[in-house]
Enzyme design. Structure first.
Site, PDB file in Angstrom:
ATOM      1  CG  ASP A  68      72.732  52.083 -50.389  1.00 31.71           C
ATOM      2  OD1 ASP A  68      72.306  51.941 -49.203  1.00 31.71           O
ATOM      3  OD2 ASP A  68      73.891  51.771 -50.732  1.00 31.71           O
ATOM      4  CD  GLN A 279      38.993  55.566 -44.196  1.00 27.77           C
ATOM      5  OE1 GLN A 279      39.892  56.362 -43.948  1.00 27.77           O
ATOM      6  NE2 GLN A 279      39.218  54.320 -44.559  1.00 27.77           N
ATOM      7  CG  HIS A 475      47.815  15.610  82.817  1.00 28.23           C
ATOM      8  ND1 HIS A 475      46.986  16.709  82.841  1.00 28.23           N
ATOM      9  CD2 HIS A 475      46.996  14.521  82.974  1.00 28.23           C
ATOM     10  CE1 HIS A 475      45.723  16.319  83.010  1.00 28.23           C
ATOM     11  NE2 HIS A 475      45.717  14.981  83.102  1.00 28.23           N
ATOM     12  CG  ASP A 529      47.953  19.923  82.532  1.00 27.09           C
ATOM     13  OD1 ASP A 529      48.530  19.365  81.563  1.00 27.09           O
ATOM     14  OD2 ASP A 529      47.120  19.365  83.263  1.00 27.09           O
ATOM     15  CB  SER A 631      42.730  14.602  81.893  1.00 29.72           C
ATOM     16  OG  SER A 631      42.738  14.290  83.265  1.00 29.72           O
TER      17      SER A 631
END
EC number: 3.4.21.42
Length: 688
Positions: A68, A279, A475, A529, A631
């Site tokens: 390249d 900076q 009675h 009784d 009674s």
């Protein structure tokens, strides 16, 4: 339509003469494609030379740039070929390689082969017609980054990842939009530790899952931002903003804020703003997600489990109320509940509280009352009382109840069982003033004998011994199982009985040893009784109605000749007619032999046929006796050894040979066991 598969692409570029221009490899600043051939024909106006220079070269390296490369060709002659990764030879100049040509035409050819093993971004080149250089000939630098001179002017450009602002002079950086979601991370200003870009606004977002707060940690030496001006304003600044608060802005050499910032939020915005100058190296921070903590809120009258110094997101605690307190949700109550530390730092169920147990209004009791408390919560004490003097508490310590931790009213002796008011026995509202006996006796008030029960059918008497039971002679009930009975009345006149308290029998119990006979007029055996009538409903006691006591089993309750007792009733008098109004008398006890000697009034019965047993008491004197209609009535004696006089039923009117002399009474003491057993075995649920 053309459909082509190209393994090699040949492209050329040419234009009218210009004073300057830019040449960029395909896709710059991204990686250039494979298998490409592209050329540019550069032409400047006549009379100008060409100054070509490269500001970026990142091309696959190879020997002699065989794979390249970018070629510079002038007049068909290669003037230069570049490849590899090159940097500027001077830190103050962006130019990596430059060429100057005295002629006005030039060709640049970029070539890439079929494959690259690494990523290469290509090149950036610029050309100008040679004239004056505005970028170097003046004191003020016209561009913030790269200045590009051309004949009659210049233009500014920016390095990769920067963009040119609208003023066409200053470069900014695209540093916004980053979102950090990891629980731990590091963020820094662009180019850190190299100088950060000017005229930029960088925005970052930290977004953690709910339940975690963003905690930022800084080192003072990791912070270098243009300091504040004389008025304290920061030209460049770093600011943090959470949901509810802001930290900063910060600037200066060394971080001026807290080195640890706890945001109490799961999101945090970070803004880094710069102006046109400066900076400085910028800043670097670290962050991590810390589980949101929940403060331990001491809930009154409760305990926490587990008990820890710190609680964080998703921690669960059990909150238990102390004894006597409860948590109420709607209509449901419990002694504990669970609470979870939530993502917002708050506890779930935070509205629940331990409140005193509510016992409710104390239940009422029959024949008594309970004081109405100011409240009915845990620890409250109430007192039950009976309707004195007609009722008393069955258990002496049974009147005080406390609202207990289980939400019930509790008595130390009875527990949750309600107290019972039972009738006081043997205490007449008005003592009987004795003048003479019934047979020829004296008028009496029902208040003298409040235990007196009138049997209208058959005409007889009985003794009320508690609110559900009547004691009488066997009675009396021999021929009838549903007697018509009344209490609380002195007169038994029919019209007045309507105002008396009527008693309804539930069941009749005749002593099992009582011998039945077909003709009661010829009976000679009255042994045992005694009978009991069980009532359907409880009798309401009062000044005219109250029971008589049963005898005890000790020898103190044995009656002897000469002892005086009280009798009462509506039986016949010396005139042989039944009385309408109650009469009473005091009679002495005699020996059974005395009763045996009484002449029989009934000619159909032989005197020697009568049965006398130890179950009988003989009492009376001439002209003072009980008679027909009496009674079953009580023969009452004072209870021995008591301070306040009270009476017990020693005998029941049973029989006699002749009215107005001596009568025989059933000795109740001999039957106390049978009486108590019968009542106990046949008592259903109380209607308290």
């Amino acid at each position: 339509m053309w459909c082509l598969v190209l393994f090699s692409l040949l492209a050329s570029f040419s234009a009218e003469p210009t004073m300057h221009g830019e040449i960029l490899s395909p896709n710059y600043p991204q990686a250039y494609p494979n298998d490409v051939v592209k050329s540019w024909d550069i032409e400047v106006p006549e009379g100008f030379g060409i100054h070509l220079y490269f500001t970026h070269v990142d091309i696959e390296p190879s020997e002699s740039c065989a794979y390249d490369s970018v070629q510079i060709i002038s007049g068909g002659i290669e003037e230069g070929r570049l490849c590899g990764q090159k940097t500027s030879k001077s830190p103050n100049s962006p130019i990596i390689e430059e060429f100057q040509f005295p002629y006005n035409k030039l060709q640049v050819v970029f070539t890439s082969d079929f494959s690259n093993e690494e990523r290469f971004t290509g090149f950036a080149a610029y050309y100008t017609a040679i004239d004056i250089n505005e970028c170097t000939d003046f004191t003020d630098v016209p561009c913030s980054h790269f200045c590009n001179n051309f004949i009659g002017g210049y233009f500014c450009s920016c390095p990769p990842e920067y963009f040119l602002h609208d003023d066409m002079r200053n470069c900014g950086v695209n540093c916004s939009g980053d979102v950090f979601t990891a629980l731990i991370g590091e963020i820094s200003s662009p180019n850190y530790p190299n100088p950060y870009p000017e005229n930029s606004r960088c925005e970052y977002q930290i977004q953690l899952q709910e339940g975690f707060q963003v905690v930022v940690t800084m080192q003072r030496e990791d912070f270098d931002v243009e300091p504040a001006d004389s008025e304290g304003n920061c030209p460049d600044s770093l600011t943090f903003a959470s949901k509810n608060q802001q930290f900063g802005p910060y600037c200066g050499n060394g971080f001026p804020g807290p080195l640890t910032i706890r945001t109490q939020s799961n999101t945090l915005g970070i803004v880094f703003q710069t102006d046109l100058m400066g900076q400085k190296k910028g800043w670097k921070l670290r962050y991590h997600g810390d589980p949101i903590s929940c403060a331990k809120k001491i809930t009154a009258n409760s305990t926490w489990e587990p008990d820890k110094a710190k609680y964080v997101f998703k921690d669960v605690v059990k909150i238990t109320c102390v004894d006597g307190f409860e948590v109420v949700e709607g209509h449901v109550s419990s002694t504990s509940y669970y609470s979870t530390c939530q993502s917002d730092g708050q506890w779930s169920n935070s509205g629940l509280k331990c409140q005193p147990v509510y016992c409710g209004i104390p239940d009422p009791i029959a024949n008594g009352k309970v004081e109405e408390p100011e409240n009915s919560v845990f620890g409250t004490v109430v007192h039950y009382t009976c309707e004195e003097p007609y009722y008393y508490m069955e258990h002496e310590e049974g009147g005080e109840y406390r609202c207990a931790a289980n939400g019930r009213w509790v008595n130390d002796q009875l527990g949750i069982e309600l107290p019972r008011c039972i009738p006081a026995c043997g205490v007449p509202t008005e003592p009987f003033q004795v003048h003479q006996r019934i047979f020829g006796g004296q008028p009496a008030k029902i208040e003298n004998f409040p235990w007196q029960v009138f049997f209208n059918h058959p005409r007889a008497s009985g003794a009320l011994i508690n609110e559900y039971w009547v004691l009488t002679a066997a009675h009396v009930l021999e021929k009838i199982s549903d007697p018509l009975m009344y209490v609380g009345t002195m007169s038994v006149r029919t019209t007045l009985l309507e105002n008396a308290q009527r008693l309804y029998s539930k069941r009749v119990f005749i002593h099992p040893s009582w011998k039945k006979e077909d003709d009661p007029n010829t009976r000679t055996n009255f042994d045992n009784d005694i009978a009991l009538v069980q009532l359907k409903d409880p009798v309401k006691m009062g000044p005219k109605v109250s029971p008589i006591c049963l005898p005890g089993t000790s020898s103190e309750y044995n009656v002897s000749p000469g002892d005086m007792g009280l009798i009462s009733g509506w039986g016949s008098t010396e005139k042989k007619v039944f009385v309408i109004n109650l009469r009473g008398a005091k009679v002495p006890v005699t020996s059974l032999e005395t009763c045996k000697q009484v002449k029989e009034e009934n000619p159909t019965v032989r005197p020697e046929d009568y049965v006398f047993t130890d179950n009988m008491i003989c009492a009376g004197e001439k002209g003072v006796d009980s008679c027909h209609g009496d009674s079953g009535g009580a023969f009452a004696f004072q209870v021995p050894n008591v301070t306040v006089p009270k009476f017990y039923v020693a005998g029941l009117v049973s029989w006699g040979k002749r009215c107005g002399t001596y009568g025989v009474y059933t000795k109740v003491k001999n039957y106390v066991d049978w009486i108590l057993k019968t009542m106990q075995e046949n008592s259903g649920p109380r209607k308290d």
